[in-house]
Motif scaffolding. Structure first.
Motif, PDB file in Angstrom:
ATOM      1  N   GLU A 364       7.805  -7.716 -46.717  1.00 24.96           N
ATOM      2  CA  GLU A 364       6.934  -6.625 -47.169  1.00 24.96           C
ATOM      3  C   GLU A 364       5.990  -6.178 -46.060  1.00 24.96           C
ATOM      4  OE1 GLU A 364       6.895  -7.962 -51.879  1.00 24.96           O
ATOM      5  OE2 GLU A 364       5.299  -8.621 -50.512  1.00 24.96           O
ATOM      6  N   LEU A 365       5.400  -7.133 -45.362  1.00 28.07           N
ATOM      7  CA  LEU A 365       4.502  -6.778 -44.259  1.00 28.07           C
ATOM      8  C   LEU A 365       5.268  -6.079 -43.136  1.00 28.07           C
ATOM      9  CD1 LEU A 365       2.308 -10.015 -44.091  1.00 28.07           C
ATOM     10  CD2 LEU A 365       1.725  -7.819 -45.129  1.00 28.07           C
ATOM     11  N   SER A 366       6.476  -6.542 -42.877  1.00 30.19           N
ATOM     12  CA  SER A 366       7.303  -5.902 -41.846  1.00 30.19           C
ATOM     13  C   SER A 366       7.672  -4.486 -42.254  1.00 30.19           C
ATOM     14  CB  SER A 366       8.579  -6.723 -41.602  1.00 30.19           C
ATOM     15  OG  SER A 366       8.270  -8.004 -41.099  1.00 30.19           O
ATOM     16  N   GLY A 367       7.900  -4.286 -43.566  1.00 36.32           N
ATOM     17  CA  GLY A 367       8.248  -2.963 -44.053  1.00 36.32           C
ATOM     18  C   GLY A 367       7.145  -1.953 -43.843  1.00 36.32           C
ATOM     19  N   VAL A 368       5.889  -2.385 -44.054  1.00 37.58           N
ATOM     20  CA  VAL A 368       4.756  -1.486 -43.830  1.00 37.58           C
ATOM     21  C   VAL A 368       4.652  -1.113 -42.353  1.00 37.58           C
ATOM     22  CG1 VAL A 368       2.247  -1.268 -43.962  1.00 37.58           C
ATOM     23  CG2 VAL A 368       3.498  -2.392 -45.804  1.00 37.58           C
ATOM     24  N   ARG A 369       4.793  -2.087 -41.497  1.00 33.77           N
ATOM     25  CA  ARG A 369       4.712  -1.816 -40.064  1.00 33.77           C
ATOM     26  C   ARG A 369       5.876  -0.948 -39.586  1.00 33.77           C
ATOM     27  NH1 ARG A 369       1.479  -5.936 -40.931  1.00 33.77           N
ATOM     28  NH2 ARG A 369      -0.132  -6.509 -39.408  1.00 33.77           N
ATOM     29  N   ALA A 370       7.049  -1.193 -40.148  1.00 33.02           N
ATOM     30  CA  ALA A 370       8.208  -0.377 -39.783  1.00 33.02           C
ATOM     31  C   ALA A 370       8.017   1.071 -40.236  1.00 33.02           C
ATOM     32  CB  ALA A 370       9.470  -0.956 -40.406  1.00 33.02           C
ATOM     33  N   TRP A 371       7.401   1.256 -41.394  1.00 29.18           N
ATOM     34  CA  TRP A 371       7.110   2.596 -41.911  1.00 29.18           C
ATOM     35  C   TRP A 371       6.187   3.343 -40.949  1.00 29.18           C
ATOM     36  CZ3 TRP A 371       2.086   3.230 -44.683  1.00 29.18           C
ATOM     37  CH2 TRP A 371       1.860   4.537 -45.089  1.00 29.18           C
ATOM     38  N   LEU A 372       5.150   2.678 -40.468  1.00 34.75           N
ATOM     39  CA  LEU A 372       4.222   3.305 -39.533  1.00 34.75           C
ATOM     40  C   LEU A 372       4.879   3.523 -38.168  1.00 34.75           C
ATOM     41  CD1 LEU A 372       0.962   1.371 -40.449  1.00 34.75           C
ATOM     42  CD2 LEU A 372       1.469   3.774 -40.928  1.00 34.75           C
ATOM     43  N   PHE A 373       5.620   2.525 -37.708  1.00 32.96           N
ATOM     44  CA  PHE A 373       6.300   2.651 -36.413  1.00 32.96           C
ATOM     45  C   PHE A 373       7.288   3.815 -36.436  1.00 32.96           C
ATOM     46  CE2 PHE A 373       9.852   1.777 -33.565  1.00 32.96           C
ATOM     47  CZ  PHE A 373       9.195   1.542 -32.376  1.00 32.96           C
ATOM     48  N   GLY A 374       7.938   4.007 -37.590  1.00 40.21           N
ATOM     49  CA  GLY A 374       8.945   5.051 -37.699  1.00 40.21           C
ATOM     50  C   GLY A 374       8.414   6.458 -37.537  1.00 40.21           C
ATOM     51  N   LYS A 375       7.091   6.633 -37.654  1.00 39.22           N
ATOM     52  CA  LYS A 375       6.515   7.960 -37.478  1.00 39.22           C
ATOM     53  C   LYS A 375       6.740   8.472 -36.055  1.00 39.22           C
ATOM     54  CE  LYS A 375       4.847   8.111 -41.638  1.00 39.22           C
ATOM     55  NZ  LYS A 375       5.490   8.985 -42.654  1.00 39.22           N
ATOM     56  N   ALA A 376       6.938   7.549 -35.125  1.00 41.81           N
ATOM     57  CA  ALA A 376       7.114   7.952 -33.724  1.00 41.81           C
ATOM     58  C   ALA A 376       8.547   8.365 -33.401  1.00 41.81           C
ATOM     59  CB  ALA A 376       6.695   6.802 -32.803  1.00 41.81           C
ATOM     60  N   THR A 377       9.493   8.038 -34.275  1.00 42.08           N
ATOM     61  CA  THR A 377      10.895   8.267 -33.911  1.00 42.08           C
ATOM     62  C   THR A 377      11.246   9.742 -33.756  1.00 42.08           C
ATOM     63  OG1 THR A 377      11.615   8.232 -36.235  1.00 42.08           O
ATOM     64  CG2 THR A 377      11.632   6.135 -35.029  1.00 42.08           C
ATOM     65  N   THR A 378      10.524  10.611 -34.459  1.00 39.85           N
ATOM     66  CA  THR A 378      10.799  12.046 -34.310  1.00 39.85           C
ATOM     67  C   THR A 378      10.051  12.650 -33.125  1.00 39.85           C
ATOM     68  OG1 THR A 378       9.112  12.419 -36.021  1.00 39.85           O
ATOM     69  CG2 THR A 378      11.405  12.503 -36.713  1.00 39.85           C
ATOM     70  N   ILE A 379       9.352  11.785 -32.366  1.00 41.35           N
ATOM     71  CA  ILE A 379       8.623  12.236 -31.176  1.00 41.35           C
ATOM     72  C   ILE A 379       9.263  11.671 -29.909  1.00 41.35           C
ATOM     73  CG2 ILE A 379       6.409  12.245 -29.964  1.00 41.35           C
ATOM     74  CD1 ILE A 379       5.055  11.959 -32.698  1.00 41.35           C
ATOM     75  N   TYR A 380       9.427  10.331 -29.867  1.00 39.71           N
ATOM     76  CA  TYR A 380       9.955   9.767 -28.616  1.00 39.71           C
ATOM     77  C   TYR A 380      11.445  10.053 -28.464  1.00 39.71           C
ATOM     78  CZ  TYR A 380      11.384   5.475 -31.230  1.00 39.71           C
ATOM     79  OH  TYR A 380      11.926   4.564 -32.098  1.00 39.71           O
ATOM     80  N   GLY A 381      11.900   9.966 -27.205  1.00 38.26           N
ATOM     81  CA  GLY A 381      13.284  10.313 -26.918  1.00 38.26           C
ATOM     82  C   GLY A 381      13.524  11.810 -26.958  1.00 38.26           C
ATOM     83  N   GLY A 382      12.465  12.586 -26.947  1.00 35.47           N
ATOM     84  CA  GLY A 382      12.554  14.036 -27.098  1.00 35.47           C
ATOM     85  C   GLY A 382      12.207  14.411 -28.522  1.00 35.47           C
ATOM     86  N   SER A 383      11.127  15.132 -28.714  1.00 32.80           N
ATOM     87  CA  SER A 383      10.648  15.450 -30.054  1.00 32.80           C
ATOM     88  C   SER A 383      11.659  16.290 -30.829  1.00 32.80           C
ATOM     89  CB  SER A 383       9.314  16.204 -29.973  1.00 32.80           C
ATOM     90  OG  SER A 383       9.518  17.494 -29.420  1.00 32.80           O
ATOM     91  N   THR A 384      11.476  16.363 -32.146  1.00 28.87           N
ATOM     92  CA  THR A 384      12.362  17.175 -32.983  1.00 28.87           C
ATOM     93  C   THR A 384      12.358  18.627 -32.525  1.00 28.87           C
ATOM     94  OG1 THR A 384      12.131  15.733 -34.910  1.00 28.87           O
ATOM     95  CG2 THR A 384      12.730  18.031 -35.326  1.00 28.87           C
ATOM     96  N   GLU A 385      11.203  19.131 -32.102  1.00 30.47           N
ATOM     97  CA  GLU A 385      11.124  20.516 -31.631  1.00 30.47           C
ATOM     98  C   GLU A 385      11.988  20.726 -30.382  1.00 30.47           C
ATOM     99  OE1 GLU A 385       7.949  19.610 -34.316  1.00 30.47           O
ATOM    100  OE2 GLU A 385       8.546  18.615 -32.463  1.00 30.47           O
TER     101      GLU A 385
END
Length: 402
Positions: A364-385
C-alpha cells in the motif's frame, strides 16, 4: 545496428525451451521468486545478496539478459522467438531478468548502431553482464523540452575534450559509473554543433547533487562538469552527429517507458485482483460494485489492447530500427499508467492514502509512492506535448502552415 545472428540451439525452439527450463532449474535461486531487478530500480542499487549475484552472473554469462544482442559483444544472439520462449519460461517459475538499467534500455542499442568496433567491444559486454551502471546527460536548466538549446561545452584540447556545464534530472547519476552525454562542440549551429560523448562519473570535476521528489525518493540529480577531461576516444560518431544519435537514443527510451517496455512489467497484478482485497464481492467472486467493476473492465480491455498494439509496433519496427512510433507508444502508455495508478488509489480507499507508520502494508505504501512518481512519466523522456508535435509532423505528415 549490427546484424543479430539467428541461432537454433540443439535442434530448434522446443529443444531450446527445454534448455531454458534446465538452466532455470539449476541456476535460479528459489528465494528470489517474484522479486524484481535491482539494476533497474529507480530507488538506486540495493546491496546485492549472494543469491542475486549468482543469478546475475549466470544470466550474464549466457548473454540472456540482452537475449537478441549479438553474441560477439556478449549478448545472447537469440532470435526474437527464442527470446520470447526465454521470457515465457522465466515467468512460469517467477524468475526475472537481472540485467537492466539505462545501459540496456537506451545506451546499448544506440551504441550497437553508431559506435565504433572498439567502443562496442569495450562497453557492450559489461552491460550484458550487469557489471556497470550508466546515466543520461541530456536535460539542462534551460534545455528541457528544447533540448537542442543545451550549452554544456566540450572544448577541443588536442588529445581530449575539456567539458564544462550543468545537466539536470540525471536519473541515477549518484550511482552511475559512466554517463552518455550530449555536449556542444560548436556554438555556431544549434543542432549540428552537438556531439555525443561518454564521461566517467568518477572523473575529477564531476559533481552530483541528488534531487528529492514528492514521492520521497531521490532517483535523479543535478550534475556539474568543471574542467572535466574526456579522451577523444569517448566521442561516439563524429563531431556534430550528436543530435542524430541522441534522437535515436530517445526513441529507444520512449519505447521502453511505454507499455512496449518496462511499464508493462511494472503493472503487476490486475486491478480486479487488487480490488477484491478491498471492496465487497458477490457469492460468485465478482466485485459487487457494478460501476467499479465496469470501470476496471474498461481499463483492462484498453490496457490489453494497447499492449498488443505496442508489441506489434515494436516487432514491426525491428526490421528498420526504432521509429517515431515510439512517440505514440510513450504518449499512450504513460497516460494509461497514470490512469491505472489513480484507479488503484481509489480502490484502496483510506488504505491508499498512507505515507508511513503502522496500519499500512508495504504494498500500500509503495502504491502511494508509485502514484506520485507516475506523475513524472508524461514529462520525462520527452513530454506529452513534445510527443504530440512529433506524431503530428513525422507520423501523420502534418506540416506547419504560415
Amino acid at each position: 545496428m549490427a546484424t543479430q545472428p539467428q541461432i537454433e540451439p540443439h535442434g530448434g525452439d522446443e529443444a531450446f525451451r527445454e534448455e531454458v527450463r534446465q538452466f532455470l532449474a539449476e541456476n535460479f535461486p528459489p528465494e528470489l521468486k517474484g522479486k524484481g531487478n535491482a539494476l533497474a530500480s529507480v530507488e538506486g542499487p540495493a546491496d546485492e545478496s549472494p543469491a542475486q549475484e549468482s543469478w546475475r552472473k549466470a544470466v550474464g554469462e549466457r548473454g540472456w539478459g540482452t537475449p537478441t544482442w549479438p553474441r560477439e559483444y556478449g549478448g545472447g544472439g537469440l532470435s526474437r522467438k527464442q527470446a520470447a520462449i526465454l521470457n515465457e519460461e522465466m515467468a512460469k517459475v517467477g524468475a526475472f531478468n537481472p540485467i537492466g538499467g539505462m545501459g540496456v534500455m537506451m545506451f546499448g542499442p544506440t551504441l550497437l548502431e553508431y559506435g565504433s568496433e572498439e567502443q562496442k567491444h569495450e562497453h557492450i559486454p559489461p552491460i550484458c553482464r550487469g557489471e556497470i551502471r550508466w546515466c543520461q546527460g541530456y536535460s539542462e536548466p534551460n534545455a528541457g523540452s528544447d533540448l537542442a538549446n543545451l550549452q554544456t561545452m566540450a572544448e577541443d584540447k588536442g588529445d581530449h575534450y575539456l567539458v564544462n556545464g550543468q545537466k539536470t534530472w540525471t536519473s541515477g547519476g549518484q550511482w552511475a559509473d559512466k554517463c552518455f552525454c550530449l555536449v556542444r562542440t560548436d556554438r555556431s549551429d544549434k543542432h549540428k554543433g552537438i556531439s555525443f560523448l561518454l564521461i566517467d562519473m568518477d572523473a575529477p570535476g564531476v559533481e552530483v547533487r541528488p534531487i528529492q521528489m514528492i514521492s520521497g525518493m531521490s532517483p535523479f540529480c543535478e550534475t556539474f562538469f568543471t574542467d572535466v577531461k574526456v579522451p577523444k576516444d569517448n566521442l561516439v560518431g563524429k563531431e556534430g552527429e550528436g543530435w542524430t544519435i541522441g534522437k535515436r537514443l530517445l526513441q529507444h527510451e520512449r519505447t521502453n517507458l511505454s507499455g512496449g517496455g518496462s511499464m508493462a512489467r511494472l503493472m503487476g497484478a490486475s486491478l480486479a485482483e487488487i480490488a477484491k482485497k478491498y471492496v465487497e464481492t458477490e457469492s460468485d467472486g465478482q466485485i459487487a460494485d457494478k460501476v467499479l467493476r465496469d470501470r476496471i473492465a474498461d481499463f483492462e480491455i484498453r490496457w490489453g489492447a494497447f499492449l498488443l498494439t505496442a508489441r506489434r509496433a515494436t516487432e514491426e519496427s525491428k526490421a528498420g530500427g526504432v521509429s517515431e512510433i515510439s512517440s505514440v507508444l510513450k504518449k499512450l502508455g504513460t497516460k494509461l499508467g497514470q490512469e491505472r495508478a489513480e484507479l488503484m488509489i481509489e480502490i484502496m480507499g483510506l488504505q491508499g492514502l498512507g505515507w508511513e507508520g503502522e496500519g499500512f502494508s508495504e504494498a500500500e505504501l509503495s502504491g502511494v509512492r508509485a502514484w506520485l512518481f507516475g506523475k513524472a512519466t508524461t514529462i520525462y523522456g520527452g513530454s506529452t506535448e513534445i510527443q504530440n508535435n512529433i506524431i503530428a509532423k513525422r507520423v501523420l505528415g502534418m506540416l506547419d502552415h504560415q
